[in-house]
Write a protein that holds these residues in place. Structure first.
Motif, mmCIF file in Angstrom:
data_model
loop_
_atom_site.group_PDB
_atom_site.id
_atom_site.type_symbol
_atom_site.label_atom_id
_atom_site.label_comp_id
_atom_site.label_asym_id
_atom_site.label_seq_id
_atom_site.Cartn_x
_atom_site.Cartn_y
_atom_site.Cartn_z
ATOM 1 N N ALA A 178 -1.864 3.832 -8.748
ATOM 2 C CA ALA A 178 -2.857 4.984 -8.829
ATOM 3 C C ALA A 178 -2.153 6.245 -8.455
ATOM 4 O O ALA A 178 -2.132 7.394 -9.291
ATOM 5 C CB ALA A 178 -4.054 4.915 -7.864
ATOM 6 N N ARG A 183 -2.304 4.524 -15.926
ATOM 7 C CA ARG A 183 -3.414 4.674 -16.487
ATOM 8 C C ARG A 183 -4.293 3.301 -16.431
ATOM 9 O O ARG A 183 -5.343 2.985 -16.806
ATOM 10 C CB ARG A 183 -3.566 4.980 -18.046
ATOM 11 N N LEU A 224 -11.977 2.932 -8.833
ATOM 12 C CA LEU A 224 -11.077 3.431 -9.767
ATOM 13 C C LEU A 224 -11.429 3.709 -11.121
ATOM 14 O O LEU A 224 -10.893 3.879 -12.024
ATOM 15 C CB LEU A 224 -9.708 3.045 -9.702
ATOM 16 N N THR A 227 -10.369 5.918 -13.907
ATOM 17 C CA THR A 227 -9.077 6.682 -13.764
ATOM 18 C C THR A 227 -7.811 5.850 -14.128
ATOM 19 O O THR A 227 -7.015 6.060 -14.597
ATOM 20 C CB THR A 227 -9.188 6.761 -12.083
#
Ligand code: SF4
Ligand code: FES
Length: 375
Positions: A178, A183, A224, A227
């Motif tokens: 991350a 991605r 996440l 994200t």
């Protein structure tokens, strides 16, 4: 047999071609998916032949090319091949260890039309990452490489093969991916074919470790969301149903080896009864449609009981042929990862025994064909 995008009889075109440009690689991961016998640099296809193969793949209907290896950046013509693939209309993905590419070269690749980068990492702890990959200083180089990928505006996927020697840090590995701006993160439990089969006892997690890993991934996936996307591949040995290996044999992918052999799966050469055509002797479209190795396990006609009448036969396509061979000695057997296979109990027993045994040292691959132990 299915129908082509043009409506003719014959298999639908592949989604992607995996172009294994070379087997040369500076790393020596103990779970390497390449064959036990690596192909030599002298036998590699030249630039012109690869360019023809890319044109043929695009004409056949493939949408993507994955440049892979070994380490594809060892090839000096990677920029030229990337540009050629982009001109042919293929989405270009570079699968790399990142340790040989400096920022200038990455920018040249981006300028040539590279669309996407997939970077492998061995661990979040630099010392252990370098030990696993057998390459001192590799982790630091990868971190710099990832920053250059993002600076060049390219989307980044991080591949993290996991096993009993890095699973304790799975949370940190996720955080690292991350922080690099990935991605997508692929957390893939090692699959045991080829070199990984040889290192099974050094890599196999216990079932409790697997369960903890799955919880860690599920929590991070929720945290996440939006994200970073996750792909999560669990080890077959603990599954109840197999995965659709390669999306089904000869259904979505074809693999061209450094010397031009065309395989339905990267590990297909482990199946001794298969003979493979080469791009040097036959057009790619003909190989995709007619090659005996592709026909052998395509569709459902080849299936044994219980797959033949199973409701999942067009979901998992009978699982993995290479694993069936490795465990049962018969590539046409039901994948032992399936609980309905008569060999499933043996597979689980193998996993339990390996995962509870004392961890042996890694057996590393060396170019030249000799195996070396961890120092
Ligand atoms: Fe898949 Fe065959 Fe098992 Fe059915 S029996 S789930 S088709 S491997
Ligand atoms: Fe070859 Fe699964 S690895 S079919």
């Amino acid at each position: 047999m299915t129908t082509t995008r043009n409506g003719d009889n014959g298999p639908a075109p592949p989604l992607a071609i995996l172009a294994e440009l070379t087997h040369r690689c500076p790393l020596r991961c103990p779970y390497c998916a390449n064959p036990l016998e690596l192909e030599r640099a002298a036998g590699e296809l030249d630039t012109e032949t690869w360019a023809r193969v890319l044109d043929e793949a695009a004409a056949l209907g493939a949408l993507q090319v994955h440049f892979s290896g070994g380490e594809p950046s060892v090839r000096k013509d990677l920029e030229a091949l990337t540009a050629h693939a982009a001109r042919a209309g293929l989405y270009t993905n570079l699968i790399t260890s990142g340790v040989l590419v400096d920022q200038a070269r990455l920018e040249a690749l981006a300028a040539a039309g590279l669309d996407h980068v997939q970077l492998s990492i061995q661990d979040s702890a630099p010392g252990n990452a370098d030990r696993i990959g057998g390459f001192a200083g590799g982790h630091e180089r990868k971190m710099a490489f990832a920053r250059w990928v993002r600076a060049a505006g390219l989307p980044l996927t991080v591949n993290a093969p996991v096993h009993r020697q890095n699973l304790d840090r799975l949370g940190d590995i996720i955080d690292l991916a991350a922080s690099l701006g990935a991605r997508r993160l692929e957390v893939a439990h090692v699959q045991y074919y080829g070199w990984a089969y040889r290192n099974r006892a050094a890599l196999m997690p216990t079932r409790a470790e697997l369960d903890r890993a799955t919880e860690t991934v599920e929590r991070a996936r929720a945290r996440l969301k939006g994200t970073m996307a996750f792909d999560y591949v669990v080890p077959d040995y603990y599954a109840r149903r197999p995965k659709a290996c390669m999306g089904g044999w000869a259904r979505q992918f074809l693999n061209v080896t450094p010397t031009g052999k065309v395989l339905p799966c990267h590990a297909a050469e482990t199946i001794p009864e298969l003979a493979f055509d080469s791009v040097l002797n036959r057009p790619l479209a003909e190989i995709w449609r007619d090659s005996a190795a592709f026909q052998q396990f395509r569709g459902t006609d080849w299936m044994p009981k219980p797959c033949r009448s199973c409701e999942r036969r067009e979901i998992d396509w009978g699982g993995c042929r290479c694993q069936a061979l490795a465990i049962t000695g018969d590539a046409a057997a039901t994948d032992p990862a399936c609980a309905l296979s008569p060999h499933h109990g043996a597979l689980v027993a193998l996993a339990e025994a390996d995962s509870h045994a004392t961890t042996p040292p890694f057996v590393y691959r060396r170019h030249g064909g000799h195996a070396g132990k961890e120092p």
